[in-house]
Scaffold this active site. Structure first.
Site, PDB file in Angstrom:
ATOM      1  N   THR A  37      47.769  32.072  44.813  1.00 38.54           N
ATOM      2  CA  THR A  37      49.674  33.221  44.512  1.00 38.54           C
ATOM      3  C   THR A  37      48.575  33.467  43.589  1.00 38.54           C
ATOM      4  OG1 THR A  37      50.335  31.704  46.025  1.00 38.54           O
ATOM      5  CG2 THR A  37      51.227  31.966  44.300  1.00 38.54           C
ATOM      6  N   SER A  75      43.757  30.109  50.018  1.00 36.41           N
ATOM      7  CA  SER A  75      42.881  29.140  50.161  1.00 36.41           C
ATOM      8  C   SER A  75      43.443  28.317  51.510  1.00 36.41           C
ATOM      9  CB  SER A  75      43.234  27.955  49.002  1.00 36.41           C
ATOM     10  OG  SER A  75      44.666  27.326  49.533  1.00 36.41           O
ATOM     11  N   THR A 109      46.566  26.595  46.478  1.00 35.96           N
ATOM     12  CA  THR A 109      46.677  25.468  45.494  1.00 35.96           C
ATOM     13  C   THR A 109      46.551  24.690  47.402  1.00 35.96           C
ATOM     14  OG1 THR A 109      49.064  25.896  46.115  1.00 35.96           O
ATOM     15  CG2 THR A 109      48.514  25.917  43.318  1.00 35.96           C
ATOM     16  N   ASP A 110      47.211  26.016  48.266  1.00 35.60           N
ATOM     17  CA  ASP A 110      46.593  24.521  49.058  1.00 35.60           C
ATOM     18  C   ASP A 110      45.536  23.610  49.597  1.00 35.60           C
ATOM     19  OD1 ASP A 110      48.926  27.142  51.018  1.00 35.60           O
ATOM     20  OD2 ASP A 110      49.157  25.788  49.733  1.00 35.60           O
TER      21      ASP A 110
HETATM   22  N1  ASP Z   1      49.290  30.299  50.081  1.00 43.70           N
HETATM   23  C1  ASP Z   1      48.407  30.172  48.360  1.00 43.70           C
HETATM   24  C2  ASP Z   1      46.919  29.720  48.579  1.00 43.70           C
HETATM   25  O1  ASP Z   1      46.375  30.268  48.603  1.00 43.70           O
HETATM   26  C3  ASP Z   1      49.451  28.375  47.695  1.00 43.70           C
HETATM   27  C4  ASP Z   1      49.813  28.933  46.545  1.00 43.70           C
HETATM   28  O2  ASP Z   1      48.218  29.091  45.483  1.00 43.70           O
HETATM   29  O3  ASP Z   1      50.377  28.584  45.938  1.00 43.70           O
HETATM   30  O4  ASP Z   1      46.481  28.466  48.072  1.00 43.70           O
END
Ligand code: ASP
Length: 342
Positions: A37, A75, A109-110
């Protein structure tokens, strides 16, 4: 406009140093980008690595930055192969550049906490490696990415960030890669170290630490994976009331290198899970027991002899440690020791 900001701030920097007669050399930081993200936009494609960094011109006030794009993905699509490549690349960069202060990795973050913990086990340098992401895409109101990446670079250049293991910097908080979990699907303060608390904070005036990571990491880690081409397969099986153990049996047939079973609190499990685990052990498949409860550790001895307790590690991190450990040895005694140290 952008370049002007760059030039002005560098002139300012040089000016002040000239006035004091000192030539201030900015610390050097490498930013490795992987997507997520922090690089995504609601209205357009994900930003390429260099574009992500150039979108935060204030960064050059803190360091001279080099950027390298490792991948560009959400991620949820990160794989153990990407972990392997990232770990090797970071060790290579550190070995080739003794002047580098630290490395920042931008990541979704995932699955950020799994990648961070993996790097915590395989990086062979005491200089800071800082993982950073964001909960709001780069074109949302109050996007948290730019501030997070500046804070991450500040932590990566702080002398006292050395030898603290891999860190996760978001929302001005510094968490240890081993202890942090993504605990909220939305909020910017999503990463929490439930039992141990933050390592410290990126405050406006300084980077301050209140504690250090206690488990083995980076230079004190005994794992060397730079010659490993693939990580062993380790599935996670989740226990639940009434579980008949069938998925453990199915995995046992596929003879994975190891299995992590996420059980109830304290490592307690359904009879179906217990039966499945015993059959896996009979086939010499190492089985690690992890609790689904985020706080506290599984104490004492395992209820099924031959299994390994993940203690306070959640199933998804226990899987990372088992994969790395199995690249070393599958001896149960050794695994029990490893899960007490890392
Ligand atoms: N979907 C995103 C990721 O790549 C979520 C994020 O980065 O906050 O993990």
């Amino acid at each position: 406009m952008k370049n002007t900001i760059l030039i002005v701030s560098s002139i300012m920097l040089v000016f002040t140093s000239w006035a004091s007669g000192q030539v201030l050399e900015k610390p050097e930081v490498m930013i490795l980008t992987t997507g997520g993200t922090i690089a995504s936009r609601n209205t357009g494609p994900t930003l390429e690595g260099h574009a992500l960094v150039q979108a935060v011109p204030q960064l050059i006030d803190y360091a001279s930055i080099t950027v390298e794009e490792i991948t560009r993905t959400g991620s949820s699509r990160i794989t153990p192969q990407i972990w392997l490549h990232l770990g090797k690349r970071i060790n290579q960069i550190f070995s080739q550049d003794p002047k580098l202060s630290g490395i920042v990795v931008t990541h979704g973050t995932d699955t950020l906490e799994e990648t961070a913990y993996y790097l915590n086990l395989v990086i062979k340098d005491d200089r800071p490696v800082v993982m950073v992401g964001s909960m709001r895409s780069s074109d949302r109101i109050s996007a948290d990415g730019p501030s997070n990446i500046v804070q991450a670079v500040r932590v990566a250049t702080a002398k006292h960030s050395k030898n603290r293991g891999v860190m996760i910097v978001m929302n001005d908080e510094i968490n240890s890669a081993r202890d942090a979990w993504k605990t909220d699907n939305q909020r910017v303060q999503t990463f929490r170290s439930i039992d141990h608390g933050v390592l410290g904070f990126a405050d406006p005036d300084t980077i301050i630490f209140y504690r250090s990571a206690t488990h083995l990491h980076t230079v004190k880690s005994g794992f060397r994976l730079d010659n490993i081409e693939t990580l062993p397969e380790v599935p996670i099986v989740i226990d639940y009331p009434g579980f008949d153990g069938s998925t453990i049996a199915q995995w046992t047939e596929r003879k994975p290198a190891g299995i992590v079973v996420q059980t109830f609190a304290g490592g307690r499990m359904s009879s179906g899970a217990a039966d499945g685990i015993r059959k896996a052990l009979e086939r010499n498949i190492p089985v690690v027991i992890a609790s689904r409860v985020p706080g506290g550790r599984i104490p004492g001895e395992p209820s099924i002899e031959g299994t390994v307790l993940a203690r306070d590690l959640p199933a998804h991190k226990a899987r990372v440690l088992l994969m790395v450990a199995l690249a070393d040895s599958s001896d149960q005694k050794n695994l029990t020791f490893i899960f007490s140290q890392y």
